[in-house]
Design a protein around this motif. Structure first.
Motif, PDB file in Angstrom:
ATOM      1  N   ASP A  27       0.833  -1.208   0.000  1.00 16.04           N
ATOM      2  CA  ASP A  27       0.000   0.000   0.000  1.00 16.04           C
ATOM      3  C   ASP A  27       0.865   1.255   0.000  1.00 16.04           C
ATOM      4  O   ASP A  27       0.566   2.237  -0.684  1.00 16.04           O
ATOM      5  CB  ASP A  27      -0.918   0.019   1.229  1.00 16.04           C
ATOM      6  N   VAL A  28       1.943   1.219   0.783  1.00 15.17           N
ATOM      7  CA  VAL A  28       2.834   2.377   0.859  1.00 15.17           C
ATOM      8  C   VAL A  28       3.607   2.548  -0.442  1.00 15.17           C
ATOM      9  O   VAL A  28       3.696   3.653  -0.991  1.00 15.17           O
ATOM     10  CB  VAL A  28       3.820   2.232   2.044  1.00 15.17           C
ATOM     11  N   VAL A  29       4.139   1.457  -0.971  1.00 15.70           N
ATOM     12  CA  VAL A  29       4.964   1.519  -2.183  1.00 15.70           C
ATOM     13  C   VAL A  29       4.148   1.951  -3.393  1.00 15.70           C
ATOM     14  O   VAL A  29       4.583   2.790  -4.193  1.00 15.70           O
ATOM     15  CB  VAL A  29       5.637   0.158  -2.445  1.00 15.70           C
ATOM     16  N   PHE A  30       2.946   1.390  -3.537  1.00 15.88           N
ATOM     17  CA  PHE A  30       2.129   1.664  -4.723  1.00 15.88           C
ATOM     18  C   PHE A  30       1.118   2.788  -4.521  1.00 15.88           C
ATOM     19  O   PHE A  30       0.432   3.185  -5.465  1.00 15.88           O
ATOM     20  CB  PHE A  30       1.388   0.393  -5.158  1.00 15.88           C
ATOM     21  N   GLY A  31       0.968   3.268  -3.300  1.00 10.19           N
ATOM     22  CA  GLY A  31      -0.003   4.316  -3.049  1.00 10.19           C
ATOM     23  C   GLY A  31      -1.404   3.807  -2.792  1.00 10.19           C
ATOM     24  O   GLY A  31      -2.371   4.554  -2.922  1.00 10.19           O
ATOM     25  N   ALA A  32      -1.534   2.522  -2.454  1.00 10.51           N
ATOM     26  CA  ALA A  32      -2.813   1.894  -2.072  1.00 10.51           C
ATOM     27  C   ALA A  32      -3.895   1.973  -3.143  1.00 10.51           C
ATOM     28  O   ALA A  32      -5.056   2.243  -2.825  1.00 10.51           O
ATOM     29  CB  ALA A  32      -3.318   2.493  -0.765  1.00 10.51           C
ATOM     30  N   PRO A  33      -3.577   1.688  -4.429  1.00 13.73           N
ATOM     31  CA  PRO A  33      -4.632   1.729  -5.438  1.00 13.73           C
ATOM     32  C   PRO A  33      -5.344   0.385  -5.631  1.00 13.73           C
ATOM     33  O   PRO A  33      -6.348   0.313  -6.334  1.00 13.73           O
ATOM     34  CB  PRO A  33      -3.865   2.097  -6.710  1.00 13.73           C
ATOM     35  N   PHE A  34      -4.824  -0.680  -5.021  1.00 16.19           N
ATOM     36  CA  PHE A  34      -5.332  -2.022  -5.278  1.00 16.19           C
ATOM     37  C   PHE A  34      -6.154  -2.538  -4.107  1.00 16.19           C
ATOM     38  O   PHE A  34      -5.965  -2.105  -2.969  1.00 16.19           O
ATOM     39  CB  PHE A  34      -4.180  -2.985  -5.565  1.00 16.19           C
ATOM     40  N   LEU A  35      -7.034  -3.492  -4.386  1.00 14.23           N
ATOM     41  CA  LEU A  35      -7.869  -4.060  -3.333  1.00 14.23           C
ATOM     42  C   LEU A  35      -7.021  -4.922  -2.388  1.00 14.23           C
ATOM     43  O   LEU A  35      -6.170  -5.710  -2.815  1.00 14.23           O
ATOM     44  CB  LEU A  35      -8.990  -4.900  -3.932  1.00 14.23           C
ATOM     45  N   HIS A  36      -7.289  -4.754  -1.110  1.00 19.77           N
ATOM     46  CA  HIS A  36      -6.540  -5.434  -0.059  1.00 19.77           C
ATOM     47  C   HIS A  36      -6.513  -6.947  -0.275  1.00 19.77           C
ATOM     48  O   HIS A  36      -5.456  -7.588  -0.199  1.00 19.77           O
ATOM     49  CB  HIS A  36      -7.190  -5.083   1.286  1.00 19.77           C
ATOM     50  N   GLY A  37      -7.663  -7.539  -0.559  1.00 18.89           N
ATOM     51  CA  GLY A  37      -7.741  -8.988  -0.697  1.00 18.89           C
ATOM     52  C   GLY A  37      -7.014  -9.534  -1.903  1.00 18.89           C
ATOM     53  O   GLY A  37      -6.544 -10.674  -1.887  1.00 18.89           O
ATOM     54  N   HIS A  38      -6.913  -8.747  -2.976  1.00 18.91           N
ATOM     55  CA  HIS A  38      -6.122  -9.173  -4.127  1.00 18.91           C
ATOM     56  C   HIS A  38      -4.663  -9.318  -3.725  1.00 18.91           C
ATOM     57  O   HIS A  38      -3.975 -10.260  -4.125  1.00 18.91           O
ATOM     58  CB  HIS A  38      -6.254  -8.160  -5.272  1.00 18.91           C
ATOM     59  N   GLN A  39      -4.188  -8.366  -2.929  1.00 21.84           N
ATOM     60  CA  GLN A  39      -2.795  -8.399  -2.484  1.00 21.84           C
ATOM     61  C   GLN A  39      -2.550  -9.554  -1.507  1.00 21.84           C
ATOM     62  O   GLN A  39      -1.583 -10.298  -1.646  1.00 21.84           O
ATOM     63  CB  GLN A  39      -2.413  -7.063  -1.836  1.00 21.84           C
ATOM     64  N   THR A  40      -3.424  -9.698  -0.510  1.00 18.21           N
ATOM     65  CA  THR A  40      -3.195 -10.740   0.490  1.00 18.21           C
ATOM     66  C   THR A  40      -3.299 -12.134  -0.125  1.00 18.21           C
ATOM     67  O   THR A  40      -2.558 -13.039   0.264  1.00 18.21           O
ATOM     68  CB  THR A  40      -4.174 -10.618   1.670  1.00 18.21           C
ATOM     69  N   GLY A  41      -4.204 -12.316  -1.082  1.00 18.91           N
ATOM     70  CA  GLY A  41      -4.307 -13.611  -1.743  1.00 18.91           C
ATOM     71  C   GLY A  41      -3.034 -13.958  -2.503  1.00 18.91           C
ATOM     72  O   GLY A  41      -2.544 -15.092  -2.461  1.00 18.91           O
ATOM     73  N   PHE A  42      -2.488 -12.966  -3.201  1.00 23.98           N
ATOM     74  CA  PHE A  42      -1.243 -13.166  -3.940  1.00 23.98           C
ATOM     75  C   PHE A  42      -0.085 -13.466  -2.990  1.00 23.98           C
ATOM     76  O   PHE A  42       0.681 -14.417  -3.191  1.00 23.98           O
ATOM     77  CB  PHE A  42      -0.938 -11.927  -4.778  1.00 23.98           C
ATOM     78  N   TYR A  43       0.049 -12.668  -1.935  1.00 22.76           N
ATOM     79  CA  TYR A  43       1.159 -12.864  -1.007  1.00 22.76           C
ATOM     80  C   TYR A  43       0.998 -14.146  -0.187  1.00 22.76           C
ATOM     81  O   TYR A  43       1.995 -14.709   0.294  1.00 22.76           O
ATOM     82  CB  TYR A  43       1.319 -11.652  -0.097  1.00 22.76           C
TER      83      TYR A  43
END
Length: 363
Positions: free
Chosen positions: A257-273
């Motif tokens: 969120d900090v690196v990209f400026g939080a433009p993406f949905l939280h769950g998309h990120q957590t699922g990937f990670y």
């Protein structure tokens, strides 16, 4: 482990998950006979649920609109505004920004809250935690009030853009690695695990992994996903913190969120990670999780920026500073994690290139 003898456990007294839950919520409010109810929502929700405007203006009730991803200072201003109205209850109808706002205000003012989520994008629909933005651009998790009653309308949730359901799926699946990190910390640091909290968290992700022929258009699967998000949220209440549903995958997501400026949905990120961390653990659930997310179409919704190794290197620099929580990030160096990242991305890209046939393997 939280000492439950010294604190109360708040769980919803009423949970309704079904089509036409809006009507059930309106009937519930009439039954409860609150003297003054303050409704929080957003303008577009009033178009989706037109009867909400009429209910919100009955008798002494009031309505206010919530901004997207409110900053903490704005939330405190809203708290003062609501406090002046002296409501007997708060009702939040909408997505994460609305629900987090109501949960935060309800906690500060110590009044009951009723929630009707219109999206199933994360387990915040029924959790004691809210994510707020600070002035420095970072997000922080703060204590919040659990709902007194929760009404999840599966028709409204199913009719929302599919990206939100995929985000909810990614958030539930992340419980897999949250539990692995919790167990790792118990082994390495002696951190205590709350048994019931872990059981609830495991129930939530296993209900998804074990769902036969899961598709995002299957109303039964959507209901199972909503149930899993609710169960996940309740697991955090029993733990007394977010440990049961938030581990290294969430630390990476908050750093992103900090690196990209939080433009993406939280769950998309957590699922990937979650896939990345399962790969790092070498856990047997990596294959099953990757296959499920491949088959259901999750990866096609991920932003390309998440696959960039340079961006991930920046994320790693921040991730370990996000929260004082022992995870697998404490045991692996950046080179090991970058190699795991590249391998995971390679397998996901292969999955995407073969997504024309559901019978194809992700590997």
């Amino acid at each position: 482990m939280t000492d439950h003898s010294t604190r109360s456990i708040e769980i919803p007294k009423y949970i309704i998950v079904k089509s036409q839950a809006v009507e059930a919520m309106i009937a519930f409010l009439e039954m409860m006979r609150f003297g003054r109810v303050c409704f929080a929502t957003q303008e577009n929700i009033l178009d989706i649920i037109p009867e909400l405007r009429e209910v919100a203006h009955r008798k002494n009730n009031s309505l206010f609109l919530v901004q997207e991803r409110p900053y903490l200072n704005r939330l405190m201003n809203t708290v003062e505004m609501i406090h002046a109205e002296k409501p007997d209850a708060l009702v939040g109808v909408g997505g994460g920004s609305v629900l987090d706002t109501v949960k935060f205000i309800g906690h500060i003012l110590n009044i009951p809250i009723i929630l009707l989520p219109t999206l199933a994008s994360n387990d915040g629909i029924c959790s004691p935690v809210v994510s707020v933005r600070l002035d420095n651009g970072r997000s922080d998790s703060l204590r919040a009030r659990m709902p007194f009653a929760l009404f999840a309308d599966t028709k409204i949730i199913s009719d929302a853009p599919k990206k939100y359901l995929f985000a909810g799926l990614g958030d539930v699946i992340s419980n897999v690695t949250a539990i692995l990190d919790w167990e790792l910390s118990a082994q390495r640091t002696g951190e205590q695990i709350d048994y019931f909290s872990r059981i609830l968290s495991e129930m939530s992700y296993k209900s998804i992994l074990n769902f036969k022929d899961a598709t995002i258009d299957n109303r039964n699967f959507v209901e199972t996903l909503v149930d899993a998000l609710i169960t996940s949220g309740i697991s955090m209440e029993y733990a007394g913190n977010s440990r049961s549903a938030s581990g290294s995958e969430h630390m990476l997501s908050h750093a992103a969120d900090v690196v990209f400026g939080a433009p993406f949905l939280h769950g998309h990120q957590t699922g990937f990670y979650t896939c990345l961390i399962l790969k790092a653990y070498g856990d047997e659930l990596y294959e099953r999780t990757l296959q499920l997310l491949c088959d259901i179409g999750f990866f096609s919704f991920l932003p390309e920026e998440l696959f960039d190794s340079n961006g991930f290197a920046e994320i790693l620099k921040l991730a370990r500073t996000i929260r004082d929580r022992y995870t697998i990030l404490n045991t692996l160096d950046d080179n090991q994690l970058l190699k795991t990242f590249e391998d995971t991305v390679s397998e996901i890209r292969y999955a995407l290139s073969h997504s024309d046939s559901k019978s194809k393997s992700c590997r």
